[in-house]
Design an enzyme around this catalytic site. Structure first.
Site, mmCIF file in Angstrom:
data_model
loop_
_atom_site.group_PDB
_atom_site.id
_atom_site.type_symbol
_atom_site.label_atom_id
_atom_site.label_comp_id
_atom_site.label_asym_id
_atom_site.label_seq_id
_atom_site.Cartn_x
_atom_site.Cartn_y
_atom_site.Cartn_z
ATOM 1 N N GLU A 40 0.825 -1.199 0.000
ATOM 2 C CA GLU A 40 0.000 0.000 0.000
ATOM 3 C C GLU A 40 0.861 1.252 0.000
ATOM 4 O OE1 GLU A 40 -3.035 0.326 2.861
ATOM 5 O OE2 GLU A 40 -3.936 -1.606 2.366
ATOM 6 N N HIS A 87 -4.568 6.741 0.446
ATOM 7 C CA HIS A 87 -3.842 5.464 0.452
ATOM 8 C C HIS A 87 -4.411 4.545 -0.616
ATOM 9 C CE1 HIS A 87 -7.125 4.100 3.156
ATOM 10 N NE2 HIS A 87 -6.781 2.866 2.834
ATOM 11 N N HIS A 89 -5.340 0.653 -2.168
ATOM 12 C CA HIS A 89 -5.742 -0.713 -1.835
ATOM 13 C C HIS A 89 -5.277 -1.633 -2.961
ATOM 14 C CE1 HIS A 89 -9.366 0.150 1.071
ATOM 15 N NE2 HIS A 89 -8.195 0.494 1.591
ATOM 16 N N ASP A 100 -9.744 2.210 8.376
ATOM 17 C CA ASP A 100 -9.780 3.433 7.566
ATOM 18 C C ASP A 100 -10.813 4.413 8.126
ATOM 19 O OD1 ASP A 100 -7.905 2.362 5.823
ATOM 20 O OD2 ASP A 100 -9.411 1.697 4.366
HETATM 21 ZN ZN LIG Z 1 -7.694 1.125 3.421
#
Ligand SMILES: [Zn+2]
Length: 142
Positions: A40, A87, A89, A100
């Site tokens: 990530e 961010h 995935h 999150d």
């Molecule tokens: Zn996430």
């Protein structure tokens, strides 16, 4: 793996203090997410004077692993131009996890999740309540 197709937004919502995101920054996020895959990518989003999200802050101590990226925010509370986080995935689902949502509710007001395959259509912006918000992509000034 099928292409992710975002559901249409039911109603438009404006993000307080942020008008949109620059095309240039979105491109940087896409590139960083691809180069970090299958791990990530995570960073903090910052807006410019015009309210356009135009800068990524890479935090020292941020961990990009194959679990959720860990953000460290303690040094950012004085920065009024910080709007939230982005961010990636590695899955095709840009849907906030419980972690999150917890992060979103504790920091900032505008967060982006970009999912595999990392393109202009595979990201969603959320507010602090993990509700979808509209972020207009602004053409970058030359
Ligand atoms: Zn996430």
């Amino acid at each position: 793996m099928g292409m992710f197709r975002p559901m249409p937004l039911k109603k438009k919502e404006h993000v307080k203090g942020a008008l949109g995101i620059s095309e240039r920054l979105l491109d940087s996020i896409i590139k960083a997410s691809k180069s970090t895959y299958p791990n990530e990518f995570g960073a903090v989003l910052r807006k410019n004077r015009d309210g356009v999200i135009d800068e990524l802050l890479m935090l020292p101590g941020t961990i990009s692993g194959n679990r959720h990226a860990e953000f460290r925010f303690y040094m950012l509370h004085a920065d009024r131009n910080v709007v939230g986080t982005v961010h990636s995935h590695p899955s095709p689902y840009p849907i906030p996890s419980d972690a999150d949502s917890s992060l979103f509710s504790n920091f900032g007001y505008c967060h982006i999740i970009i999912a595999y395959p990392y393109n202009e259509n595979s990201w969603i912006a959320y507010d602090r309540n993990s509700k979808r918000i509209t972020l207009k992509v602004m053409a970058s000034k030359q």
